[in-house]
Design a protein around this motif. Structure first.
Motif, PDB file in Angstrom:
ATOM      1  N   ASN A 446     -38.835  -1.245  35.025  1.00  9.17           N
ATOM      2  CA  ASN A 446     -39.260  -2.526  34.450  1.00  9.17           C
ATOM      3  C   ASN A 446     -38.079  -3.439  34.161  1.00  9.17           C
ATOM      4  OD1 ASN A 446     -41.240  -0.233  33.256  1.00  9.17           O
ATOM      5  ND2 ASN A 446     -42.399  -2.098  33.718  1.00  9.17           N
ATOM      6  N   ALA A 447     -36.899  -2.849  33.990  1.00 10.53           N
ATOM      7  CA  ALA A 447     -35.697  -3.646  33.738  1.00 10.53           C
ATOM      8  C   ALA A 447     -34.491  -2.881  34.263  1.00 10.53           C
ATOM      9  CB  ALA A 447     -35.536  -3.937  32.247  1.00 10.53           C
ATOM     10  N   VAL A 448     -33.494  -3.617  34.734  1.00  8.45           N
ATOM     11  CA  VAL A 448     -32.224  -3.058  35.192  1.00  8.45           C
ATOM     12  C   VAL A 448     -31.125  -3.722  34.370  1.00  8.45           C
ATOM     13  CG1 VAL A 448     -30.631  -2.792  37.127  1.00  8.45           C
ATOM     14  CG2 VAL A 448     -33.106  -2.629  37.520  1.00  8.45           C
ATOM     15  N   ARG A 449     -30.303  -2.914  33.708  1.00  7.21           N
ATOM     16  CA  ARG A 449     -29.317  -3.457  32.778  1.00  7.21           C
ATOM     17  C   ARG A 449     -27.929  -2.897  33.075  1.00  7.21           C
ATOM     18  NH1 ARG A 449     -32.901  -5.670  29.023  1.00  7.21           N
ATOM     19  NH2 ARG A 449     -34.817  -4.487  28.670  1.00  7.21           N
ATOM     20  N   ASN A 450     -26.919  -3.674  32.686  1.00  9.97           N
ATOM     21  CA  ASN A 450     -25.522  -3.273  32.843  1.00  9.97           C
ATOM     22  C   ASN A 450     -24.811  -3.405  31.502  1.00  9.97           C
ATOM     23  OD1 ASN A 450     -25.150  -2.979  35.937  1.00  9.97           O
ATOM     24  ND2 ASN A 450     -26.228  -4.928  35.714  1.00  9.97           N
ATOM     25  N   ILE A 451     -24.125  -2.329  31.109  1.00  7.97           N
ATOM     26  CA  ILE A 451     -23.440  -2.247  29.824  1.00  7.97           C
ATOM     27  C   ILE A 451     -21.966  -1.974  30.097  1.00  7.97           C
ATOM     28  CG2 ILE A 451     -23.372  -1.093  27.571  1.00  7.97           C
ATOM     29  CD1 ILE A 451     -26.024  -2.428  28.128  1.00  7.97           C
ATOM     30  N   ALA A 452     -21.090  -2.451  29.232  1.00  6.12           N
ATOM     31  CA  ALA A 452     -19.656  -2.213  29.409  1.00  6.12           C
ATOM     32  C   ALA A 452     -19.019  -1.717  28.121  1.00  6.12           C
ATOM     33  CB  ALA A 452     -18.948  -3.476  29.879  1.00  6.12           C
ATOM     34  N   PHE A 453     -18.222  -0.639  28.240  1.00  3.50           N
ATOM     35  CA  PHE A 453     -17.258  -0.265  27.207  1.00  3.50           C
ATOM     36  C   PHE A 453     -15.978  -1.044  27.498  1.00  3.50           C
ATOM     37  CE2 PHE A 453     -19.563   3.958  27.016  1.00  3.50           C
ATOM     38  CZ  PHE A 453     -20.028   3.801  25.721  1.00  3.50           C
ATOM     39  N   GLU A 454     -15.506  -1.839  26.525  1.00  2.78           N
ATOM     40  CA  GLU A 454     -14.308  -2.646  26.738  1.00  2.78           C
ATOM     41  C   GLU A 454     -13.344  -2.482  25.565  1.00  2.78           C
ATOM     42  OE1 GLU A 454     -15.189  -6.725  27.566  1.00  2.78           O
ATOM     43  OE2 GLU A 454     -16.448  -6.269  29.296  1.00  2.78           O
ATOM     44  N   LEU A 455     -12.058  -2.387  25.871  1.00  5.40           N
ATOM     45  CA  LEU A 455     -10.997  -2.402  24.867  1.00  5.40           C
ATOM     46  C   LEU A 455     -10.210  -3.693  25.037  1.00  5.40           C
ATOM     47  CD1 LEU A 455     -11.771   0.600  24.741  1.00  5.40           C
ATOM     48  CD2 LEU A 455      -9.356   1.133  24.503  1.00  5.40           C
ATOM     49  N   CYS A 456     -10.115  -4.456  23.955  1.00  5.10           N
ATOM     50  CA  CYS A 456      -9.464  -5.759  24.019  1.00  5.10           C
ATOM     51  C   CYS A 456      -8.490  -5.901  22.861  1.00  5.10           C
ATOM     52  CB  CYS A 456     -10.498  -6.883  23.928  1.00  5.10           C
ATOM     53  SG  CYS A 456     -11.765  -6.813  25.212  1.00  5.10           S
ATOM     54  N   GLY A 457      -7.413  -6.671  23.082  1.00  2.00           N
ATOM     55  CA  GLY A 457      -6.501  -6.911  21.987  1.00  2.00           C
ATOM     56  C   GLY A 457      -5.210  -7.537  22.436  1.00  2.00           C
ATOM     57  N   VAL A 458      -4.220  -7.502  21.543  1.00  2.00           N
ATOM     58  CA  VAL A 458      -2.905  -8.064  21.841  1.00  2.00           C
ATOM     59  C   VAL A 458      -1.851  -6.965  21.897  1.00  2.00           C
ATOM     60  CG1 VAL A 458      -3.463 -10.284  20.807  1.00  2.00           C
ATOM     61  CG2 VAL A 458      -2.443  -8.503  19.385  1.00  2.00           C
ATOM     62  N   PHE A 538     -40.088   1.967  31.959  1.00  2.00           N
ATOM     63  CA  PHE A 538     -39.000   2.683  32.605  1.00  2.00           C
ATOM     64  C   PHE A 538     -37.872   1.677  32.836  1.00  2.00           C
ATOM     65  CE2 PHE A 538     -42.716   5.130  33.571  1.00  2.00           C
ATOM     66  CZ  PHE A 538     -42.300   6.450  33.657  1.00  2.00           C
ATOM     67  N   GLU A 539     -36.632   2.090  32.546  1.00  2.00           N
ATOM     68  CA  GLU A 539     -35.505   1.203  32.771  1.00  2.00           C
ATOM     69  C   GLU A 539     -34.381   1.947  33.479  1.00  2.00           C
ATOM     70  OE1 GLU A 539     -36.077  -1.998  29.118  1.00  2.00           O
ATOM     71  OE2 GLU A 539     -34.142  -1.010  29.405  1.00  2.00           O
ATOM     72  N   GLU A 540     -33.516   1.179  34.158  1.00  2.00           N
ATOM     73  CA  GLU A 540     -32.309   1.725  34.764  1.00  2.00           C
ATOM     74  C   GLU A 540     -31.104   1.021  34.154  1.00  2.00           C
ATOM     75  OE1 GLU A 540     -31.580   3.025  39.069  1.00  2.00           O
ATOM     76  OE2 GLU A 540     -30.703   0.995  39.007  1.00  2.00           O
ATOM     77  N   TRP A 541     -30.164   1.807  33.648  1.00  2.00           N
ATOM     78  CA  TRP A 541     -28.949   1.279  33.051  1.00  2.00           C
ATOM     79  C   TRP A 541     -27.739   1.794  33.820  1.00  2.00           C
ATOM     80  CZ3 TRP A 541     -28.609   1.047  27.015  1.00  2.00           C
ATOM     81  CH2 TRP A 541     -29.777   0.460  26.489  1.00  2.00           C
ATOM     82  N   THR A 542     -26.729   0.934  33.974  1.00  2.00           N
ATOM     83  CA  THR A 542     -25.417   1.357  34.446  1.00  2.00           C
ATOM     84  C   THR A 542     -24.404   1.044  33.346  1.00  2.00           C
ATOM     85  OG1 THR A 542     -25.930   1.044  36.793  1.00  2.00           O
ATOM     86  CG2 THR A 542     -23.606   1.024  36.167  1.00  2.00           C
ATOM     87  N   ILE A 543     -23.688   2.074  32.906  1.00  2.00           N
ATOM     88  CA  ILE A 543     -22.670   1.935  31.877  1.00  2.00           C
ATOM     89  C   ILE A 543     -21.314   1.945  32.577  1.00  2.00           C
ATOM     90  CG2 ILE A 543     -21.857   2.746  29.645  1.00  2.00           C
ATOM     91  CD1 ILE A 543     -24.865   2.267  29.715  1.00  2.00           C
ATOM     92  N   VAL A 544     -20.546   0.881  32.416  1.00  2.00           N
ATOM     93  CA  VAL A 544     -19.247   0.751  33.074  1.00  2.00           C
ATOM     94  C   VAL A 544     -18.147   0.898  32.027  1.00  2.00           C
ATOM     95  CG1 VAL A 544     -17.755  -0.763  34.425  1.00  2.00           C
ATOM     96  CG2 VAL A 544     -20.216  -0.755  34.845  1.00  2.00           C
ATOM     97  N   ASN A 545     -17.151   1.695  32.357  1.00  2.00           N
ATOM     98  CA  ASN A 545     -16.026   1.930  31.447  1.00  2.00           C
ATOM     99  C   ASN A 545     -14.824   1.112  31.911  1.00  2.00           C
ATOM    100  OD1 ASN A 545     -13.957   2.883  29.848  1.00  2.00           O
ATOM    101  ND2 ASN A 545     -14.459   5.040  30.120  1.00  2.00           N
ATOM    102  N   LYS A 546     -14.528   0.023  31.200  1.00  2.00           N
ATOM    103  CA  LYS A 546     -13.406  -0.849  31.539  1.00  2.00           C
ATOM    104  C   LYS A 546     -12.209  -0.528  30.655  1.00  2.00           C
ATOM    105  CE  LYS A 546     -16.396  -4.619  33.156  1.00  2.00           C
ATOM    106  NZ  LYS A 546     -16.724  -6.070  33.045  1.00  2.00           N
ATOM    107  N   SER A 547     -11.842   0.742  30.628  1.00  2.00           N
ATOM    108  CA  SER A 547     -10.674   1.186  29.877  1.00  2.00           C
ATOM    109  C   SER A 547     -10.119   2.427  30.552  1.00  2.00           C
ATOM    110  CB  SER A 547     -11.032   1.494  28.417  1.00  2.00           C
ATOM    111  OG  SER A 547     -11.649   2.763  28.308  1.00  2.00           O
ATOM    112  N   PHE A 548      -8.920   2.832  30.160  1.00  2.00           N
ATOM    113  CA  PHE A 548      -8.297   4.020  30.740  1.00  2.00           C
ATOM    114  C   PHE A 548      -8.537   5.256  29.886  1.00  2.00           C
ATOM    115  CE2 PHE A 548      -5.394   0.656  32.546  1.00  2.00           C
ATOM    116  CZ  PHE A 548      -5.894   0.763  33.848  1.00  2.00           C
TER     117      PHE A 548
END
Length: 662
Positions: A446-458, A538-548
């Motif tokens: 019923n829905a397709v979603r994209n999620i991100a783990f992100e680390l941000c800073g200086v 029913f949903e489909e999710w993709t979790i993307v890891n944008k960190s090391f």
């Protein structure tokens, strides 16, 4: 405050099929690591017989109900370990030849290093009186998503498909010091059998309380037609392995946070500026199971045992392997696989924080073998099917001493009369209460979603402008020092809707590649991440890891079926409620996360929203240090009749929050 009517009871009448033994603990080279012992106590009609192995009590339901009392309190426990040739200064040795190396003072259940093991059946009601005897919170505390209110608690039953509302598994409740709180959780009659657990989940205090050992195992038994009744599984002795990682300062206390911290983790040991900087050397780290270190387990040659393993650490990843023995995977996160899966000898089962694994182990020839936690530099897959192996680095902070691997979790002695027990060879029964794998895979979501783990800073590796993600400048500027309680904070751990892409600057600003994102990157308990999640969808999710760094994805209430890891299809989709999202990778030498050569890690899964889970709960990284900073989002499952009102807030936090003292 309502007084406690607990009474100590001895345990009797436990099934011979379930013997809770102490199995695990580990040493950390940069800290004095020893065994802590003790057992919890709760009020219940039944408890367990005493054992020669230190273990938590076992509390079983009777006539459809399990009633008990848990008391959250500060306590001091001894840290014990095997006697060593050279003992630490001031150490003593007790009559059982265990070396007393110090103490740990911190938050506990019932004054012990682990909570009790709870055993229930589908259809049961779990009734817990949770008394918060922790001290009053400090009069001045940070605001926003920085860790705060260390002595406020609540209760989460990790992995159970139950209601998140009212006095059930409601993690938006607050149980303040000095209150008595009733928790009543109805287990569906169709609930799948498996290994689950319970722990506190008040945002801002979870890491602190878990480092003191506030956790316990929860087992749902299966009946006829379930994997528990498969003859080879039923014949196996069941062994509980409750892994915990306890941290103390050099003064043997579980510390809260550095009140002057300006970043998540120290950039160097000398900086001492991280949130948990009190744990810099010479602090102590103890890998334990059921509060003890490295006990010895005896097996007969050819014997098959079922090991129920839980990683109840605050953020450490455990790569568990048994010398010279394959491991046979029966369940991931309390949900059984279609067919027994074999991990060859030396291949570890990778357990992120919060994960469980039920393994069958068949003892080999007589001898002594070590159950070990291998180094996270070991190339291993986040799935027991071996997809996309890589080092399993999970950076919880630069503040903690690094252990020397491998860490011995238990000593397995195989001796006595041989008994050639069988392993299952036929298809295993599908888990009850969940859609079939074919239904999950074949149903159009019923829905397709994209999620991100992100680390941000200086900080280094995230600095302006070229080494940071497109979202980082805008979000970092949004959270000024007032948000963090008056002290600047230089790094963010975010859990974002990746389909919220922001817009370019006008005129372009290289210091802020994108601006005006529509959703929060950090936890907001008043607003759900999505406003159109409908029961029975029913949903489909993709979790993307944008960190090391690896991150552990966990969603409450509804398990999910993993279909891909790093874009690679799993031969057999796997049910989970928690799983590591692999870190981003790069060829050659280290590069910024924005370098074109970097490949982000990912998982893709399908999920179905069970009707009992209508309400509000959360999804987050189960590296608890990340969660407490704000790497979490609110989730709302809407009942079908209100589908037309998707764009209004379902409920504010106050509507879901139930104060203690009632």
């Amino acid at each position: 405050m309502v007084g406690s009517n607990r009474k100590s009871t001895t345990v009797a009448g436990i099934s011979r099929a379930l013997v809770v033994l102490v199995i695990v603990g580990a040493a950390v080279a940069l800290s004095r690591t020893m065994m802590g012992c003790g057992s919890g106590e709760s009020s219940s009609a039944q408890t367990t017989e005493s054992s020669s192995f230190p273990q938590p009590p076992v509390l079983r339901s009777s006539h459809g109900v399990l009633s008990l009392t848990l008391r959250a309190k500060l306590a001091t426990n001894k840290i014990l370990g095997p006697a060593a040739p050279t003992m630490a200064p001031g150490a003593t040795s007790d009559a059982s030849n265990r070396m007393v190396v110090g103490t740990i003072t911190g938050p506990t259940y019932d004054g012990k290093l682990t909570g009790p093991t709870l055993i229930i059946d589908p259809g049961d009601t779990l009734k817990i009186k949770l008394i918060n005897d922790l001290p009053n919170n400090p009069p001045i505390t940070r605001t926003g998503m920085y860790p705060h209110e260390p002595y406020t608690t609540n209760l989460h039953t990790h992995g159970l498909e139950v209601s998140p509302e009212g006095t059930s598994d409601n993690v938006l409740r607050t149980m303040d010091p000095g209150t008595t709180n009733q928790v009543e959780i109805k287990i569906p009659t169709y609930h799948h059998a498996g290994t689950f657990w319970f722990h506190p989940h008040t945002h801002g205090s979870v890491t602190f309380q878990m480092m003191g050992g506030m956790a316990g195992m929860l087992i749902v038994r299966g009946g006829v037609g379930t994997v528990d009744e498969v003859k080879e599984v039923k014949a196996a002795k069941q062994i509980v392995m409750d892994f915990q990682v306890l941290h103390t300062t050099s003064a043997n206390q579980v510390a809260y946070v550095n009140p002057s911290a300006t970043q998540l983790g120290s950039s160097s040991p000398s900086a001492a500026d991280g949130v948990w900087s009190a744990y810099l050397p010479p602090s102590n780290t103890y890998f334990t199971t059921n509060g003890v270190l490295n006990p010895t387990l005896h097996m007969r040659p050819g014997e098959v045992q079922r090991w129920r393993m839980l990683n109840a650490g605050s953020g450490e990843t455990l790569l568990v392997a048994l010398q010279n023995h394959p491991l046979y995977v029966l369940m991931n996160d309390g949900i059984n696989v279609p067919n027994l899966l074999t991990l060859d000898a030396g291949t570890p089962y990778v357990m992120g924080a919060g994960q469980r694994a039920d393994l069958l182990v068949k003892a080999g020839p007589p001898g002594t073998y070590l159950l070990q936690c291998l180094s996270p530099t070991t190339s291993a897959s986040v799935s027991p099917q071996g997809i996309a192996p890589a080092p399993r680095s999970s950076h919880i902070s630069g503040d903690f001493p690094m252990p020397t691997y491998p860490i011995t979790l238990a000593t397995i002695v195989i001796d006595g009369k041989a008994e050639d027990m069988a392993l299952p060879t036929e298809n295993l029964p599908p888990p009850t209460g969940l859609p079939s794998i074919s239904t999950m895979v074949d149903t159009t979501p019923n829905a397709v979603r994209n999620i991100a783990f992100e680390l941000c800073g200086v900080m280094a590796g995230m600095a302006n402008p070229t080494s940071r993600l497109p979202s980082c400048g805008w979000f970092l500027n949004k959270y000024d020092s007032n948000y963090w309680g008056g002290i600047p904070f230089t790094s963010l751990n975010m859990f974002r809707d990746a389909d919220d892409t922001g817009v370019p600057n006008n005129p372009p600003n290289p210091n802020e590649p994108l601006i005006n994102f529509q959703k929060e990157g950090l936890f907001d308990d008043n607003v759900p991440l999505f406003d159109d999640m409908i029961v029975n969808n029913f949903e489909e999710w993709t979790i993307v890891n944008k960190s090391f760094s690896d991150h552990v994805f966990h969603i409450h209430q509804n398990p999910f079926l993993v279909t891909q890891i790093n874009g690679i299809a799993l031969p057999v989709p796997e049910w989970h409620d928690s799983i590591i999202v692999p870190a981003a990778t790069f060829p050659g030498s280290m590069v910024p996360i924005t370098d074109p050569s970097v490949t982000f890690g990912s998982i893709t899964f399908r999920t179905h929203f069970d009707p009992i889970t209508v309400g509000t709960f959360v999804t987050h990284c189960h590296v608890l240090q990340h969660e407490d900073i704000g790497m979490m989002q609110r989730v709302d499952i809407l009942p079908a009749p209100v589908a037309g009102a998707r764009h209004q807030k379902v409920a504010s936090m106050d509507q879901h929050r139930h104060s203690g003292g009632k």
